[in-house]
Design a protein around this motif. Structure first.
Motif, mmCIF file in Angstrom:
data_model
loop_
_atom_site.group_PDB
_atom_site.id
_atom_site.type_symbol
_atom_site.label_atom_id
_atom_site.label_comp_id
_atom_site.label_asym_id
_atom_site.label_seq_id
_atom_site.Cartn_x
_atom_site.Cartn_y
_atom_site.Cartn_z
ATOM 1 N N LYS A 32 -8.290 7.177 -0.146
ATOM 2 C CA LYS A 32 -7.611 6.141 0.655
ATOM 3 C C LYS A 32 -7.751 6.472 2.144
ATOM 4 C CE LYS A 32 -4.859 3.054 -1.726
ATOM 5 N NZ LYS A 32 -5.944 2.609 -2.623
ATOM 6 N N HIS A 91 -6.922 -1.081 -9.559
ATOM 7 C CA HIS A 91 -6.104 0.132 -9.558
ATOM 8 C C HIS A 91 -6.565 1.116 -10.630
ATOM 9 C CE1 HIS A 91 -3.518 -2.782 -7.454
ATOM 10 N NE2 HIS A 91 -3.047 -1.728 -6.830
ATOM 11 N N GLU A 98 0.859 -1.190 0.000
ATOM 12 C CA GLU A 98 0.000 0.000 0.000
ATOM 13 C C GLU A 98 0.893 1.238 0.000
ATOM 14 O OE1 GLU A 98 -3.397 0.572 0.051
ATOM 15 O OE2 GLU A 98 -3.545 -1.547 -0.486
#
Length: 749
Positions: A390, A546, A329
């Motif tokens: 995020k 992604h 990540e």
């Protein structure tokens, strides 16, 4: 007499042979001045004497085969004459003992009167049989020299039609009489043999024999081949075979059987002793026998893996290394202030005490040894908006409920009422704020699930008036006049079968019967691009986790990998023998899985375009796939109403979940991977204990090498709950970031 090879007779000995016209109506022996002309393609009826034994090795081999054949039929005089003329030493026959084969005369059409009791009798038989037979498919030139068996069988490649039943029954008796441990393995041969023998009869216009053969033996085949047999039974003439795709595949791709060495030796010995070449030829030509050393597999082990259109996956196919680990990540600092409380209150939820920061935000930064390199495939850079997203995600994750057998998720069901347009596909955004439906009337409809309405960007003229420097510029560019809960996207010219939101919620993909995949903007609610590559309906499409890349699969049996900014596909994944019905990205975006109506699942490497896994075991077309969040496992659902679990690293089936009574259309793992949810056309959502299913495994190297999978029949222990809707088939499932389960489907009154 000259070399007889591959079903062609090159020259006929200079002797007059009277032939009677054949009596089966199919023969076309040219009785020309009493001399027999050889009639196979490319042959010349020049009169030449036998080539000497010093000729090429295949000639010699043929000659020996012929000699052996004569000898077996006790024509010793002819043997001597032929041997002398060919200049072979006396002991030459002894060298080739044991492997002779004798169905050469079976297909001789019509009786032959001999002008003299010598070798020409054989020749006339060979020639006349060659003339009634379609030329045999010859083996590839690269393969090693065929043995006597094959040389002789070339003469009677299409065997005597009435004998087909005898051959098949003979094999059946033999397999039923062997030891139990071998019987299950050898029984796998029945189905491909049955199909090829039937097709061979049809191809050679023996319609009534084909029909009798089908009626006699089709009932013996495994129940999961019913659909294939139905298609097969409709092919009764050679012309039918031309356009039938399923069939072309069956003839061209080798059917794979996995058999232990001992069982294989038994079969080989039996067929060679009986000189049952008809069957031996089919085995050599159309089957690929994957032989392993070790114990034969049991009936249940074989049943678990069989059922696909082309047999099992070869073990070699599942040996390649797969990097199934997750990518690291990106490091984003979590702000510790309480900004999120206001946002929460908008949604009308009470304030909660702030829990301690979960381990989510501070994941260990070590690279997973099974993960691909970060740069293995180019992934898009994170934009600021992605980073904010995020952060939101991590905050939500701290409030996530840890599921387990005792703590099951709540399920919120979105029912599409009055969906008379025909609901064909559903998707939720990752943050569960939008839901989209694809419909049979070729529209795509997008709803907002939160109180926030859907708005378009203002027109260009209005945008000029905005102060670009203000802080809330992103709010100001939206046109309040267009706010609504629902937006309809028009553009496709056929039913929409697959839809997928991009991870950043800016785009939506839709794939349709019209052969295109369209990319829609969720800012302007217009179509940005139509990707044309498939020539037939596109059954499914999905964005990469992604973003940027997406995959599509359709009726042309190919899956294509695209990037949003390219008109042409970047990769074409070809290998399935029937429609690609569903597609899924691996969480690390380096691999995609495709499910097909050939009843196999393939995993493809995006970097190389190679197929790295073939999973067989489903008995019907595959309609749903889901990767576990840790990337190690794959779940698949099909029309056989089973959910199968696969270990990607070892390339093995590791579980079977039974309970649904109809096609499984949707599968989804909870965010922590503890629970697998499955939704089906039987109007139920079922929850399974994924942790237990994966923990009970002993995958050692032996199991992986031989495919001896011991599936525990423990579906009942793994089933945590089954929830029935009133009358709504479940076509999509989604876990929110806090592990609430959302389900969707169209009400079916």
């Amino acid at each position: 007499m000259a070399a007889v090879q591959g079903g062609q007779v090159d020259a006929v000995e200079e002797k007059d042979i009277k032939t009677e016209p054949s009596n089966d109506g199919g023969g076309n022996n040219n009785a020309n001045d009493g001399r027999l002309l050889s009639t196979s393609p490319g042959s010349s009826s020049s009169t030449g004497s036998i080539k000497s034994a010093a000729g090429p090795p295949e000639d010699q081999q043929t000659l020996l085969a012929v000699l052996q054949f004569l000898r077996k039929n006790k024509l010793t005089e002819s043997v001597e004459i032929l041997r002398r003329e060919a200049g072979l030493p006396e002991d030459s026959l002894e060298l080739k003992g044991g492997d002779s084969s004798g169905s050469g005369s079976g297909a001789a059409a019509g009786s032959v009167e001999l002008a003299g009791g010598d070798a020409s009798s054989l020749l006339s038989r060979v020639t006349s049989s060659a003339s009634t037979v379609a030329p045999a498919p010859t083996k590839a030139a690269g393969e090693d020299q065929p043995d006597v068996n094959v040389v002789l069988s070339a003469y009677s490649q299409q065997g005597d039609p009435p004998l087909y039943q005898v051959y098949y029954s003979g094999l059946k008796k033999f397999i039923e009489s062997v030891l139990d441990c071998h019987r299950a393995e050898l029984s796998q041969v029945f189905y491909p043999l049955f199909v090829h023998m039937y097709l061979e009869l049809v191809y050679n216009n023996h319609e009534s024999e084909a029909k009798a053969f089908f009626e006699k033996f089709s009932g013996d085949q495994e129940c999961y081949y019913e659909d294939d047999l139905r298609i097969l039974s409709s092919l009764s003439k050679r012309e039918h075979m031309r356009g039938n795709e399923t069939l072309l595949d069956f003839r061209t791709s080798k059917f794979v059987l996995r058999i232990s060495r001992d069982s294989y030796q038994l079969l080989k010995r039996h067929l060679q002793e009986r000189q049952n070449n008809q069957i031996w030829n089919i085995i050599q030509e159309h089957l690929y026998i994957d032989i392993f050393d070790g114990m034969p597999r049991s009936k249940s082990q074989i049943d678990a893996m069989s059922g696909s259109l082309a047999g099992e996956g070869k073990r070699e196919a599942n040996k390649a290394k797969v990097y199934y680990g997750l990518l690291k990540e990106p490091e984003i600092e979590l702000p510790l202030d309480d900004e999120d409380e206001e946002a929460e209150n908008e949604e009308g939820k009470p304030k909660k005490k702030k829990p301690k920061k979960d381990s989510m935000g501070s994941k260990s930064k070590k690279q997973d040894p099974n993960a691909p390199a970060q740069t293995r495939i180019p992934l898009p850079e994170l934009k600021d908006s992605d980073k904010l997203d995020k952060i939101m995600y991590m905050k939500e994750a701290t409030k996530r409920i840890r599921l387990g057998p005792e703590i099951l998720p709540s399920i919120c069901f979105y029912t599409f009422l009055n969906a008379y347009q025909g609901l064909t596909a559903v998707d939720f955004t990752d943050d569960s704020s939008l839901i989209a439906g694809g419909f049979a009337d070729s529209t795509v409809r997008v709803w907002s699930v939160t109180p926030k309405k859907l708005r378009k960007v203002k027109s260009a003229a209005d945008l000029n008036l905005i102060d670009k420097e203000s802080d809330d510029v992103l709010e100001r560019i939206m046109d309040e006049k267009t706010a609504s809960e629902l937006k309809i996207l028009y553009g496709h010219s056929g039913p929409v079968y697959g839809i997928s939101f991009s991870p950043d919620r800016n785009y939506l993909l839709s794939s349709s019967e019209d052969g295109t995949v369209r990319l829609w903007s969720l800012q302007t609610f217009t179509c940005l691009v139509g990707y044309k590559g498939h020539n037939y309906p596109v059954w499914d499409t999905q964005f990469s986790p992604h973003g940027y890349y997406f995959i599509s699969g359709g009726h042309d049996r190919v899956a294509r990998l695209w990037a949003t900014d390219h008109y042409q596909p970047l990769r074409i994944f070809s290998g399935h023998l029937a429609d690609v019905t569903c597609t899924r990205f691996h969480p690390n975006s380096n691999y995609v899985a495709t499910g097909s109506s050939d009843r196999t699942i393939r995993v493809w490497d995006i970097l190389t375009g190679n197929c790295v896994r073939i999973f067989t075991g489903h008995k019907g077309p595959i309609h749903s796939l889901a990767f576990s969040p840790n990337g190690k496992f794959l779940a698949s659902g099909a029309t056989d109403s089973r959910v199968l679990l696969w270990d990607i690293g070892h390339g093995l089936m590791i579980g079977e979940l039974k309970g649904h009574t109809d096609t499984v259309y949707s599968l989804r793992f909870s965010r922590d991977g503890e629970i697998l949810a499955s939704g089906s056309m039987d109007n139920t959502v079922r929850l399974w204990n994924a942790t237990k299913a994966f923990d009970d495994l002993e995958t050692d190297d032996f199991t992986a090498a031989t495919g001896h999978v011991h599936l525990h029949d423990n579906s009942q222990e793994l089933l945590l709950g089954a929830y029935t809707s009133k009358s709504t088939p479940v076509i999509h499932l989604h876990f929110t970031r806090r592990n609430l389960l959302l389900a969707a489907g169209g009400y079916n009154p």
